[in-house]
Motif scaffolding. Structure first.
Motif, PDB file in Angstrom:
ATOM      1  N   GLN A   1       0.805  -1.219   0.000  1.00 27.86           N
ATOM      2  CA  GLN A   1       0.000   0.000   0.000  1.00 27.86           C
ATOM      3  C   GLN A   1       0.843   1.277   0.000  1.00 27.86           C
ATOM      4  O   GLN A   1       0.364   2.327  -0.403  1.00 27.86           O
ATOM      5  CB  GLN A   1      -0.910   0.032   1.238  1.00 27.86           C
ATOM      6  N   THR A   2       2.080   1.148   0.492  1.00 30.31           N
ATOM      7  CA  THR A   2       2.915   2.335   0.638  1.00 30.31           C
ATOM      8  C   THR A   2       3.021   3.114  -0.663  1.00 30.31           C
ATOM      9  O   THR A   2       3.278   2.542  -1.716  1.00 30.31           O
ATOM     10  CB  THR A   2       4.332   1.909   1.111  1.00 30.31           C
ATOM     11  N   GLY A   3       2.821   4.396  -0.575  1.00 34.87           N
ATOM     12  CA  GLY A   3       3.004   5.265  -1.728  1.00 34.87           C
ATOM     13  C   GLY A   3       1.839   5.272  -2.700  1.00 34.87           C
ATOM     14  O   GLY A   3       1.920   5.858  -3.768  1.00 34.87           O
TER      15      GLY A   3
ATOM     16  N   GLU B   1      -7.627   6.449  -3.574  1.00 33.44           N
ATOM     17  CA  GLU B   1      -8.524   5.691  -4.451  1.00 33.44           C
ATOM     18  C   GLU B   1      -7.973   4.296  -4.722  1.00 33.44           C
ATOM     19  O   GLU B   1      -8.671   3.304  -4.673  1.00 33.44           O
ATOM     20  CB  GLU B   1      -8.706   6.420  -5.792  1.00 33.44           C
ATOM     21  N   GLU B   2      -6.670   4.270  -4.990  1.00 34.01           N
ATOM     22  CA  GLU B   2      -6.033   3.008  -5.351  1.00 34.01           C
ATOM     23  C   GLU B   2      -6.005   2.045  -4.166  1.00 34.01           C
ATOM     24  O   GLU B   2      -6.264   0.852  -4.299  1.00 34.01           O
ATOM     25  CB  GLU B   2      -4.619   3.278  -5.839  1.00 34.01           C
TER      26      GLU B   2
ATOM     27  N   ASN C   1      -7.791  -1.607  -3.792  1.00 27.60           N
ATOM     28  CA  ASN C   1      -6.969  -2.775  -3.465  1.00 27.60           C
ATOM     29  C   ASN C   1      -7.520  -3.627  -2.339  1.00 27.60           C
ATOM     30  O   ASN C   1      -7.393  -4.838  -2.361  1.00 27.60           O
ATOM     31  CB  ASN C   1      -5.579  -2.311  -3.023  1.00 27.60           C
ATOM     32  N   VAL C   2      -8.066  -2.987  -1.316  1.00 26.14           N
ATOM     33  CA  VAL C   2      -8.489  -3.773  -0.145  1.00 26.14           C
ATOM     34  C   VAL C   2      -9.986  -4.057  -0.119  1.00 26.14           C
ATOM     35  O   VAL C   2     -10.452  -4.765   0.770  1.00 26.14           O
ATOM     36  CB  VAL C   2      -8.073  -3.133   1.203  1.00 26.14           C
TER      37      VAL C   2
ATOM     38  N   ILE D   1      -2.580   2.981  10.983  1.00 27.11           N
ATOM     39  CA  ILE D   1      -3.748   3.355  10.189  1.00 27.11           C
ATOM     40  C   ILE D   1      -3.289   4.451   9.233  1.00 27.11           C
ATOM     41  O   ILE D   1      -2.712   5.454   9.658  1.00 27.11           O
ATOM     42  CB  ILE D   1      -4.882   3.901  11.080  1.00 27.11           C
ATOM     43  N   THR D   2      -3.525   4.229   7.957  1.00 23.37           N
ATOM     44  CA  THR D   2      -3.123   5.257   6.995  1.00 23.37           C
ATOM     45  C   THR D   2      -4.368   5.980   6.496  1.00 23.37           C
ATOM     46  O   THR D   2      -4.688   7.053   6.960  1.00 23.37           O
ATOM     47  CB  THR D   2      -2.284   4.639   5.854  1.00 23.37           C
ATOM     48  N   THR D   3      -5.103   5.352   5.607  1.00 27.94           N
ATOM     49  CA  THR D   3      -6.335   5.999   5.153  1.00 27.94           C
ATOM     50  C   THR D   3      -7.546   5.450   5.896  1.00 27.94           C
ATOM     51  O   THR D   3      -8.632   6.005   5.803  1.00 27.94           O
ATOM     52  CB  THR D   3      -6.551   5.760   3.651  1.00 27.94           C
TER      53      THR D   3
END
Ligand SMILES: [Zn+2]
Ligand SMILES: [Zn+2]
Length: 240
Positions: free
Chosen positions: A167-169, A173-174, A178-179, A205-207
């Protein structure tokens, strides 16, 4: 320095990865020096009560995104911002296999004001990723949290059904794409989830899309409530 400290310094870098000063000889948070480890700060500034995203004022209890689409979990608790020593420590645990760090990091999690819960469910890795990494860092953290707070750990309650690229970078939306629908509760675990109050554990937690998808799968299997618990939260772009 004692014998164990000397031995650790032979195995691991003798500099603190955070400040480049001398490493701690203490087993508990080696190779971080005590000043850096004790400098890991608990986030106490305003945040959305649901997803934990930092907000500009304590009067804002819900962020715009949660107002628009309420998440499938009731609350998010996290220890600190994904930065500095905390970020470095998570990185060393996850990508460099420094499993010893799971204990001091797990102890940080145990200080959070967790609501009463029946069990802790760690975010799973896909079995292919698990084979590559050989361990699930979140399950290791969960083991310590479980021990400290006397809440059972359910390492197999969730399953990642699809492998998703790193997921990094990637953009929001992407990541979301993906998940999406990448998790489920296997039939053998359904009985442990139905009607239960659960703590969904993640390292960072990122997004928030992983937390949403995992919570959705747990809710679908009949979980009564899900509280998201994480070590760190990255700041949204506008705060950087
Ligand atoms: Zn240091
Ligand atoms: Zn929110």
């Amino acid at each position: 320095m004692n014998l164990i400290g000397t031995f650790l310094n032979l195995l691991f870098p003798s500099r603190c990865p955070s400040c480049d000063g001398p490493s701690a000889s203490s087993l508990s948070h080696h190779p971080f020096c005590s000043a850096c480890w004790e400098g890991i700060e608990r986030y106490t500034a305003p945040a959305c009560l649901l997803c934990g995203v930092p907000t500009s004022s304590f009067h804002t209890t819900r962020c715009a995104s949660c107002m628009k689409t309420p998440p499938p979990f009731s609350k998010t608790l996290f220890y600190g911002i994904y930065d500095g020593t905390l970020k470095e420590a998570i990185h060393l645990l996850k990508f460099r296999g420094l499993k010893r760090l799971a204990r001091p990091l797990g102890l940080l999690l145990a200080t959070l004001p967790l609501p009463p819960a029946h069990a802790i469910v760690p975010v799973p890795l896909h079995k292919k990723r698990l084979r590559e990494r050989e361990f699930n860092q979140t399950a290791l953290l969960g083991r310590w949290l479980s021990k400290e707070r006397a809440v059972p750990l359910l390492p197999d309650a969730l399953r990642k059904t699809r492998e998703t690229p790193h997921q990094t970078g990637r953009g929001r939306e992407e990541r979301l794409k993906n998940v999406l629908n990448a998790f489920d509760v296997p039939g053998t675990s359904a009985g442990q989830v139905e009607g239960r109050d659960l703590l969904l554990l993640d390292d960072v937690i990122t997004t928030g899309t992983t937390a949403r998808e995992c919570s959705r799968a747990l809710a679908k299997a009949g979980a009564r409530s899900v509280t998201v618990v994480a070590l760190a939260r990255s700041l949204p772009r506008q705060h950087l």
